[in-house]
Design a protein around this motif. Structure first.
Motif, PDB file in Angstrom:
ATOM      1  N   ASP A 187    -130.465   8.084  27.663  1.00 61.40           N
ATOM      2  CA  ASP A 187    -129.764   6.812  27.449  1.00 61.40           C
ATOM      3  C   ASP A 187    -128.637   6.711  28.464  1.00 61.40           C
ATOM      4  O   ASP A 187    -127.890   7.665  28.664  1.00 61.40           O
ATOM      5  N   VAL A 188    -128.513   5.532  29.066  1.00 58.79           N
ATOM      6  CA  VAL A 188    -127.443   5.311  30.037  1.00 58.79           C
ATOM      7  C   VAL A 188    -126.747   4.002  29.687  1.00 58.79           C
ATOM      8  O   VAL A 188    -127.373   2.950  29.614  1.00 58.79           O
ATOM      9  N   GLN A 189    -125.451   4.087  29.470  1.00 58.59           N
ATOM     10  CA  GLN A 189    -124.647   2.898  29.234  1.00 58.59           C
ATOM     11  C   GLN A 189    -124.095   2.463  30.586  1.00 58.59           C
ATOM     12  O   GLN A 189    -123.342   3.195  31.235  1.00 58.59           O
ATOM     13  N   LEU A 190    -124.496   1.284  31.037  1.00 61.59           N
ATOM     14  CA  LEU A 190    -124.111   0.815  32.374  1.00 61.59           C
ATOM     15  C   LEU A 190    -122.815   0.014  32.379  1.00 61.59           C
ATOM     16  O   LEU A 190    -122.088   0.030  33.369  1.00 61.59           O
ATOM     17  N   ALA A 191    -122.540  -0.693  31.289  1.00 60.67           N
ATOM     18  CA  ALA A 191    -121.321  -1.508  31.248  1.00 60.67           C
ATOM     19  C   ALA A 191    -120.972  -1.796  29.797  1.00 60.67           C
ATOM     20  O   ALA A 191    -121.788  -1.660  28.896  1.00 60.67           O
ATOM     21  N   SER A 192    -119.743  -2.206  29.606  1.00 59.95           N
ATOM     22  CA  SER A 192    -119.284  -2.648  28.293  1.00 59.95           C
ATOM     23  C   SER A 192    -118.402  -3.873  28.512  1.00 59.95           C
ATOM     24  O   SER A 192    -118.148  -4.290  29.639  1.00 59.95           O
ATOM     25  N   ARG A 193    -117.885  -4.413  27.447  1.00 55.82           N
ATOM     26  CA  ARG A 193    -117.044  -5.612  27.583  1.00 55.82           C
ATOM     27  C   ARG A 193    -115.772  -5.311  28.362  1.00 55.82           C
ATOM     28  O   ARG A 193    -115.297  -6.120  29.145  1.00 55.82           O
ATOM     29  N   SER A 194    -115.225  -4.136  28.135  1.00 53.38           N
ATOM     30  CA  SER A 194    -113.958  -3.818  28.791  1.00 53.38           C
ATOM     31  C   SER A 194    -114.143  -3.227  30.190  1.00 53.38           C
ATOM     32  O   SER A 194    -113.319  -3.432  31.064  1.00 53.38           O
ATOM     33  N   LEU A 195    -115.221  -2.488  30.399  1.00 50.74           N
ATOM     34  CA  LEU A 195    -115.488  -1.887  31.707  1.00 50.74           C
ATOM     35  C   LEU A 195    -116.810  -2.431  32.235  1.00 50.74           C
ATOM     36  O   LEU A 195    -117.870  -2.179  31.675  1.00 50.74           O
ATOM     37  N   ARG A 196    -116.715  -3.151  33.340  1.00 52.35           N
ATOM     38  CA  ARG A 196    -117.926  -3.778  33.892  1.00 52.35           C
ATOM     39  C   ARG A 196    -118.841  -2.776  34.572  1.00 52.35           C
ATOM     40  O   ARG A 196    -120.043  -2.894  34.509  1.00 52.35           O
ATOM     41  N   GLN A 197    -118.267  -1.823  35.253  1.00 52.90           N
ATOM     42  CA  GLN A 197    -119.091  -0.847  35.962  1.00 52.90           C
ATOM     43  C   GLN A 197    -118.757   0.560  35.465  1.00 52.90           C
ATOM     44  O   GLN A 197    -117.764   1.150  35.879  1.00 52.90           O
ATOM     45  N   GLN A 198    -119.586   1.018  34.596  1.00 55.18           N
ATOM     46  CA  GLN A 198    -119.426   2.391  34.110  1.00 55.18           C
ATOM     47  C   GLN A 198    -120.826   2.965  33.927  1.00 55.18           C
ATOM     48  O   GLN A 198    -121.762   2.263  33.579  1.00 55.18           O
ATOM     49  N   ILE A 199    -120.948   4.219  34.191  1.00 55.87           N
ATOM     50  CA  ILE A 199    -122.215   4.900  33.961  1.00 55.87           C
ATOM     51  C   ILE A 199    -121.924   6.063  33.021  1.00 55.87           C
ATOM     52  O   ILE A 199    -121.166   6.975  33.353  1.00 55.87           O
ATOM     53  N   LYS A 200    -122.506   5.981  31.844  1.00 48.93           N
ATOM     54  CA  LYS A 200    -122.271   6.992  30.824  1.00 48.93           C
ATOM     55  C   LYS A 200    -123.638   7.476  30.316  1.00 48.93           C
ATOM     56  O   LYS A 200    -124.207   6.907  29.397  1.00 48.93           O
ATOM     57  N   PRO A 201    -124.195   8.540  30.935  1.00 49.37           N
ATOM     58  CA  PRO A 201    -125.516   9.030  30.515  1.00 49.37           C
ATOM     59  C   PRO A 201    -125.419   9.958  29.302  1.00 49.37           C
ATOM     60  O   PRO A 201    -124.412  10.635  29.087  1.00 49.37           O
ATOM     61  N   ALA A 202    -126.490   9.973  28.517  1.00 50.11           N
ATOM     62  CA  ALA A 202    -126.588  10.876  27.371  1.00 50.11           C
ATOM     63  C   ALA A 202    -128.053  11.259  27.195  1.00 50.11           C
ATOM     64  O   ALA A 202    -128.946  10.410  27.296  1.00 50.11           O
ATOM     65  N   VAL A 203    -128.290  12.519  26.935  1.00 52.10           N
ATOM     66  CA  VAL A 203    -129.640  13.019  26.694  1.00 52.10           C
ATOM     67  C   VAL A 203    -129.758  13.314  25.208  1.00 52.10           C
ATOM     68  O   VAL A 203    -128.942  14.057  24.637  1.00 52.10           O
ATOM     69  N   THR A 204    -130.758  12.710  24.571  1.00 52.95           N
ATOM     70  CA  THR A 204    -131.018  12.940  23.155  1.00 52.95           C
ATOM     71  C   THR A 204    -132.305  13.747  23.039  1.00 52.95           C
ATOM     72  O   THR A 204    -133.325  13.382  23.627  1.00 52.95           O
ATOM     73  N   ILE A 205    -132.241  14.837  22.294  1.00 56.67           N
ATOM     74  CA  ILE A 205    -133.380  15.738  22.141  1.00 56.67           C
ATOM     75  C   ILE A 205    -133.697  15.858  20.661  1.00 56.67           C
ATOM     76  O   ILE A 205    -132.810  16.088  19.831  1.00 56.67           O
ATOM     77  N   LYS A 206    -134.978  15.715  20.327  1.00 58.87           N
ATOM     78  CA  LYS A 206    -135.434  15.935  18.954  1.00 58.87           C
ATOM     79  C   LYS A 206    -136.355  17.148  18.982  1.00 58.87           C
ATOM     80  O   LYS A 206    -137.427  17.120  19.576  1.00 58.87           O
ATOM     81  N   LEU A 207    -135.898  18.227  18.362  1.00 58.31           N
ATOM     82  CA  LEU A 207    -136.601  19.497  18.373  1.00 58.31           C
ATOM     83  C   LEU A 207    -137.312  19.688  17.035  1.00 58.31           C
ATOM     84  O   LEU A 207    -136.669  19.730  15.988  1.00 58.31           O
ATOM     85  N   HIS A 208    -138.639  19.788  17.079  1.00 58.86           N
ATOM     86  CA  HIS A 208    -139.442  19.993  15.868  1.00 58.86           C
ATOM     87  C   HIS A 208    -139.710  21.491  15.716  1.00 58.86           C
ATOM     88  O   HIS A 208    -140.185  22.143  16.648  1.00 58.86           O
TER      89      HIS A 208
END
Length: 150
Positions: free
Chosen positions: A83-104
């Motif tokens: 998942d990558v958040q590219l922008a928000s209302r307050s910050l137009r240019q931001q890159i905030k990546p996150a890796v989500t893992i589901k381990l069975h």
């Protein structure tokens, strides 16, 4: 009845238990077992009795020890998402990546899932640490330890 202190009897039973369990874990031969108990300074008759006790019960002791070993979960499958958040209302240019893992995992025929979330830099550090641990397992010292644990 023995006219011996409780601590002495307890230590004797614990020592005998330790001797039999460790010998059974390592599946040592008759000769190695005899060498091990000769150091203790017992009489020849007692050494023969201990050897007979070991030979008669080592398979049963190994069976009991394997049943008492904790059943750890085992890997079944893995799902992941970036998942990558590219922008928000307050910050137009931001890159905030996150890796989500589901381990069975499988444990005692039950399937469970663990959800983990991290940033890519922490994930890279974790990968490096795991690769380093795998490299350590290939050293002669670790191989000797693992061989003796079986």
């Amino acid at each position: 009845k023995l006219n011996i202190g409780v601590d002495t009897v307890q230590h004797g039973v614990e020592g005998l238990t330790y001797l039999l369990t460790e010998s059974s874990k390592l599946m040592i031969s008759e000769i190695d077992f005899q060498d091990s108990i000769n150091v203790l300074g017992f009489s020849d008759e007692l050494n023969k009795l201990l050897l007979q006790l070991y030979l008669e019960n080592r398979k049963e002791i190994r069976t009991v020890l394997s049943e008492l070993a904790p059943k750890l979960p085992s890997y079944h499958s893995l799902e992941w998402r970036l998942d990558v958040q590219l922008a928000s209302r307050s910050l137009r240019q931001q890159i905030k990546p996150a890796v989500t893992i589901k381990l069975h995992l499988n444990q005692n025929e039950d399937q469970t899932a663990q959800v983990l979330q991290t940033d890519p830099s922490t994930l890279l550090h974790l990968i490096q640490q795991l690769e380093q641990a795998l490299g350590e397992m290939k050293t002669n010292h670790c191989r000797r330890i693992v061989r003796n644990m079986k």
